[in-house]
Design a protein around this motif. Structure first.
Motif, short mmCIF file in Angstrom:
data_model
loop_
_atom_site.label_atom_id
_atom_site.label_comp_id
_atom_site.label_asym_id
_atom_site.label_seq_id
_atom_site.Cartn_x
_atom_site.Cartn_y
_atom_site.Cartn_z
N ILE A 155 0.84 -1.20 0.00
CA ILE A 155 0.00 0.00 0.00
C ILE A 155 0.87 1.26 0.00
O ILE A 155 0.62 2.20 -0.75
N ASP A 156 1.91 1.25 0.82
CA ASP A 156 2.82 2.40 0.87
C ASP A 156 3.53 2.59 -0.46
O ASP A 156 3.73 3.73 -0.91
N ARG A 157 3.92 1.48 -1.11
CA ARG A 157 4.60 1.59 -2.41
C ARG A 157 3.67 2.21 -3.46
O ARG A 157 4.09 3.09 -4.23
N ALA A 158 2.43 1.76 -3.47
CA ALA A 158 1.47 2.34 -4.41
C ALA A 158 1.25 3.83 -4.13
O ALA A 158 1.17 4.65 -5.06
N GLN A 159 1.18 4.18 -2.85
CA GLN A 159 0.98 5.58 -2.49
C GLN A 159 2.16 6.44 -2.93
O GLN A 159 1.98 7.53 -3.48
N VAL A 160 3.39 5.95 -2.72
CA VAL A 160 4.58 6.71 -3.12
C VAL A 160 4.62 6.90 -4.63
O VAL A 160 4.91 8.00 -5.14
N LEU A 161 4.30 5.85 -5.39
CA LEU A 161 4.31 5.95 -6.85
C LEU A 161 3.27 6.94 -7.34
O LEU A 161 3.57 7.79 -8.20
N LEU A 162 2.06 6.86 -6.80
CA LEU A 162 1.01 7.77 -7.24
C LEU A 162 1.35 9.22 -6.89
O LEU A 162 1.09 10.14 -7.66
N GLN A 163 1.95 9.42 -5.73
CA GLN A 163 2.35 10.77 -5.34
C GLN A 163 3.45 11.30 -6.26
O GLN A 163 3.41 12.46 -6.68
N ALA A 164 4.42 10.45 -6.59
CA ALA A 164 5.51 10.88 -7.47
C ALA A 164 5.00 11.20 -8.87
O ALA A 164 5.38 12.21 -9.47
N TYR A 165 4.11 10.33 -9.39
CA TYR A 165 3.57 10.58 -10.73
C TYR A 165 2.67 11.81 -10.74
O TYR A 165 2.60 12.53 -11.74
N GLY A 166 2.00 12.04 -9.63
CA GLY A 166 1.19 13.26 -9.53
C GLY A 166 2.06 14.50 -9.60
O GLY A 166 1.70 15.50 -10.24
N GLN A 167 3.21 14.46 -8.96
CA GLN A 167 4.13 15.60 -9.00
C GLN A 167 4.68 15.80 -10.41
O GLN A 167 4.85 16.94 -10.86
N GLU A 168 4.93 14.70 -11.13
CA GLU A 168 5.40 14.82 -12.51
C GLU A 168 4.34 15.48 -13.39
O GLU A 168 4.64 16.36 -14.21
N LEU A 169 3.09 15.05 -13.22
CA LEU A 169 2.02 15.65 -14.01
C LEU A 169 1.82 17.12 -13.66
O LEU A 169 1.57 17.95 -14.53
N ASP A 170 1.92 17.44 -12.37
CA ASP A 170 1.82 18.84 -11.97
C ASP A 170 2.93 19.67 -12.60
O ASP A 170 2.71 20.82 -13.01
N SER A 171 4.13 19.09 -12.69
CA SER A 171 5.26 19.80 -13.33
C SER A 171 4.97 20.02 -14.80
O SER A 171 5.28 21.09 -15.35
N MET A 172 4.38 19.02 -15.46
CA MET A 172 4.02 19.18 -16.88
C MET A 172 2.98 20.28 -17.06
O MET A 172 3.08 21.09 -17.99
N ILE A 173 1.99 20.28 -16.17
CA ILE A 173 0.95 21.31 -16.27
C ILE A 173 1.54 22.69 -16.03
O ILE A 173 1.23 23.65 -16.75
N ASN A 174 2.42 22.81 -15.03
CA ASN A 174 3.08 24.10 -14.78
C ASN A 174 3.92 24.52 -15.96
O ASN A 174 3.97 25.71 -16.33
N LEU A 175 4.61 23.55 -16.58
CA LEU A 175 5.42 23.85 -17.77
C LEU A 175 4.54 24.35 -18.91
O LEU A 175 4.89 25.32 -19.60
N GLU A 176 3.40 23.69 -19.10
CA GLU A 176 2.48 24.12 -20.15
C GLU A 176 1.94 25.52 -19.88
O GLU A 176 1.78 26.33 -20.80
N GLU A 177 1.69 25.81 -18.62
CA GLU A 177 1.19 27.15 -18.28
C GLU A 177 2.26 28.21 -18.58
O GLU A 177 1.95 29.29 -19.11
N VAL A 178 3.52 27.91 -18.23
CA VAL A 178 4.60 28.85 -18.51
C VAL A 178 4.77 29.04 -20.01
O VAL A 178 4.93 30.17 -20.50
N ILE A 179 4.74 27.93 -20.75
CA ILE A 179 4.90 28.02 -22.21
C ILE A 179 3.76 28.80 -22.83
O ILE A 179 3.97 29.65 -23.71
N SER A 180 2.53 28.51 -22.39
CA SER A 180 1.37 29.23 -22.93
C SER A 180 1.46 30.72 -22.63
O SER A 180 1.15 31.56 -23.48
N SER A 181 1.87 31.05 -21.40
CA SER A 181 2.03 32.45 -21.03
C SER A 181 3.11 33.12 -21.88
O SER A 181 2.93 34.25 -22.35
N HIS A 182 4.23 32.42 -22.07
CA HIS A 182 5.30 32.98 -22.89
C HIS A 182 4.83 33.20 -24.33
O HIS A 182 5.12 34.24 -24.94
N ARG A 183 4.13 32.21 -24.87
CA ARG A 183 3.63 32.34 -26.24
C ARG A 183 2.68 33.54 -26.36
O ARG A 183 2.72 34.29 -27.34
N GLY A 184 1.79 33.65 -25.38
CA GLY A 184 0.87 34.78 -25.42
C GLY A 184 1.59 36.11 -25.37
O GLY A 184 1.24 37.04 -26.10
#
Length: 310
Positions: free
Chosen positions: A203-232
């Protein structure tokens, strides 16, 4: 009909939801639990305390969920005491990674119903970990897709992956609650046992993996927001600079496009040439001024191949 599996030290009663009433005649189980099962379609964990002198945990657990359809899920109901495990709609076919004969052999080696249930719970978590591995492969492709071809379609995939991750987390949360409920109940010789420890680690392993992948997706979303802002910003800067550069052309064109009767420039022999020279000179001077100030930015520079900001 219900199926009673008698192991060496405890019993597992498997039944289907429309066959509950027959079990009530054979097993000593609170009627309130059966009433709840009839209506419950969501996760639910209950620690009722001592029932007939026994510690018990009961509830319902969604262990499968389709990422596209909310109503497409699988749920089982359970009542757990030290010597008896009763489940509704949980059968050997519910497990994807382990065959039925192995399940029976492993369950027969457990000392009590709680350890048996923890083993089954650990296998459900193992199925979830397999889905997480598949999610990891998709996330890896998405991560490099952002680098190779950054566009709106990629952002849509990012949010689809985010939703899939939330579904996995939603499956894991009640399992964590169930683990804590078993800890709270404090069944004899369970909380310090090998099976409980192994299930908790999964259970702890699954929780750690989901938390880590969530952080990766959040980083992608933040990157997309920065790129979109820069493009605008780049688009607005481009439009502003182009509008400024062509201001002399528009101003002089508007001036000599007037229909006044007395306009001496219309009689000049070289008026057309003078107008062209004036327009070109003023435009170049204005562009040079903007470039000297650094206000043109990267408008005239080519984008590097593979750049995020292309």
């Amino acid at each position: 009909m219900e199926r009673n599996i008698n192991f060496d030290k405890w019993k597992w009663v498997q039944i289907k939801k429309n066959e509950q009433n027959t079990v009530w005649e054979q097993e000593t189980i609170p009627s309130g639990w059966l009433t709840t099962v009839r209506k419950n379609k969501t996760n639910c964990i209950r620690v009722p305390g001592l029932i007939n002198g026994e510690r018990a945990v009961s509830g319902s657990l969604i262990f499968r969920q389709d990422v596209e359809k909310e109503e497409d899920n699988q749920i089982f109901h359970f009542y757990l005491s030290s010597n008896t495990l009763m489940t509704i709609d949980l059968e050997f076919t519910s497990f994807n990674q382990i065959p039925p004969e192995v399940i029976l052999r492993q369950l027969n080696m457990t000392d009590n119903a709680v350890d048996g249930f923890l083993f089954l719970l650990g296998e459900l978590v193992n199925d979830l970990l397999v889905e997480i591995d598949q999610f990891e492969e998709s996330l890896h492709r998405l991560m490099w897709g952002v680098k190779k071809k950054n566009e709106m379609r990629i952002l849509e995939h990012v949010f689809e992956q985010r939703h899939e991750l939330m579904v996995c987390k939603n499956l894991l949360i009640p399992i964590q609650e169930l683990k804590m409920a078993i800890e709270e109940t404090d069944f004899p010789q369970v909380n310090n046992g090998e099976i409980f420890s192994r299930t908790c680690k999964r259970i702890d392993r699954a929780q750690v993996l989901l938390q880590a992948y969530g952080q990766e997706l959040d980083s992608m979303i933040n990157l997309e927001e920065v790129i979109s802002s820069h493009r605008g910003n780049e688009i607005m800067k481009t439009l502003t600079v182009l509008t400024t550069i062509f201001t002399p052309i528009m101003a002089l064109g508007a001036l000599w496009g007037m229909n006044f009767r007395h306009m001496p420039e219309l009689e000049w022999q070289y008026g057309y040439l003078i107008a062209l020279l004036l327009i070109v000179t003023s435009t170049l001077l204005l562009y040079r001024y903007l470039k000297t100030k650094g206000w043109t930015g990267d408008l005239l520079k080519g984008k590097k191949r593979g750049s995020f900001l292309k």
